[in-house]
Enzyme design. Structure first.
Site, PDB file in Angstrom:
ATOM      1  CB  CYS A   1     -12.300   4.786 -34.855  1.00 22.73           C
ATOM      2  SG  CYS A   1     -12.388   3.447 -36.044  1.00 22.73           S
TER       3      CYS A   1
ATOM      4  CD  GLU B   1     -16.090   4.688 -32.265  1.00 19.85           C
ATOM      5  OE1 GLU B   1     -15.378   5.238 -33.144  1.00 19.85           O
ATOM      6  OE2 GLU B   1     -16.918   3.799 -32.520  1.00 19.85           O
TER       7      GLU B   1
ATOM      8  CB  CYS C   1     -15.240  -0.627 -36.320  1.00 20.43           C
ATOM      9  SG  CYS C   1     -13.682  -0.121 -35.563  1.00 20.43           S
TER      10      CYS C   1
ATOM     11  CB  CYS D   1     -14.007   1.005 -31.777  1.00 18.49           C
ATOM     12  SG  CYS D   1     -13.136   2.331 -32.635  1.00 18.49           S
TER      13      CYS D   1
HETATM   14 ZN   LIG Z   1     -13.706   2.007 -34.826  1.00 16.03          ZN
END
Ligand SMILES: [Zn+2]
Length: 145
Positions: free
Chosen positions: A60, A62, A102, A105
């Site tokens: 991801c 992040e 998500c 994360c």
């Molecule tokens: Zn994520």
């Protein structure tokens, strides 16, 4: 969950930085999410997601931003973080919009700063919540309380 707070100027700077990152690196089906975070000492880092042919290897945006921050500064916490999504070319709405982190994360953000502020979608304009509000029952190993 508490009502999200309004964005302050520094939050809009992060949204703009995440937007600029994904605008620069967007590739359909590969890079669609940009992220930006501000560390506790005030430095801003950006990231974009790393999608992968082997889907479970995807990372991801992040996490990429946090990785860049960690390499540069070590453990400097996360004051605020945001992710934005770039739509694919065939989508009717072509605006880049804030998206929620998500679940994985949320865990990651909490691990690196349990007091992090997170910019999230909130009707017409994004809002800010505490990571703890997005993760009310964080994962703990059985032996920990
Ligand atoms: Zn994520």
């Amino acid at each position: 969950m508490k009502r999200p707070a309004k964005l302050v100027k520094g939050d809009r700077v992060l949204v703009d930085a995440a937007t600029a990152a994904i605008k620069q690196r967007y590739r359909n089906d590969w890079q669609e999410v940009g992220a930006a975070l501000r560390t506790r000492s005030g430095k801003v880092f950006t990231g974009v997601n790393l999608d992968a042919y082997l889907g479970r290897m995807a990372v991801c945006a992040e996490a990429v931003a946090l990785g860049r921050a960690f390499v540069e500064l070590g453990d400097d916490g996360i004051e605020t973080i945001v992710a934005v999504r770039h739509p694919p070319p065939d989508e009717k709405d072509q605006n880049i919009r804030v998206v929620s982190p998500c679940g994985a994360c949320r865990e990651l953000i909490f691990d690196y700063d349990p007091k992090a502020r997170v910019i999230v979608p909130n009707g017409r304009s994004p809002g800010v919540v505490a990571i703890g509000d997005l993760l009310p029952n964080k994962y703990r190993r059985g032996s920990e309380t």
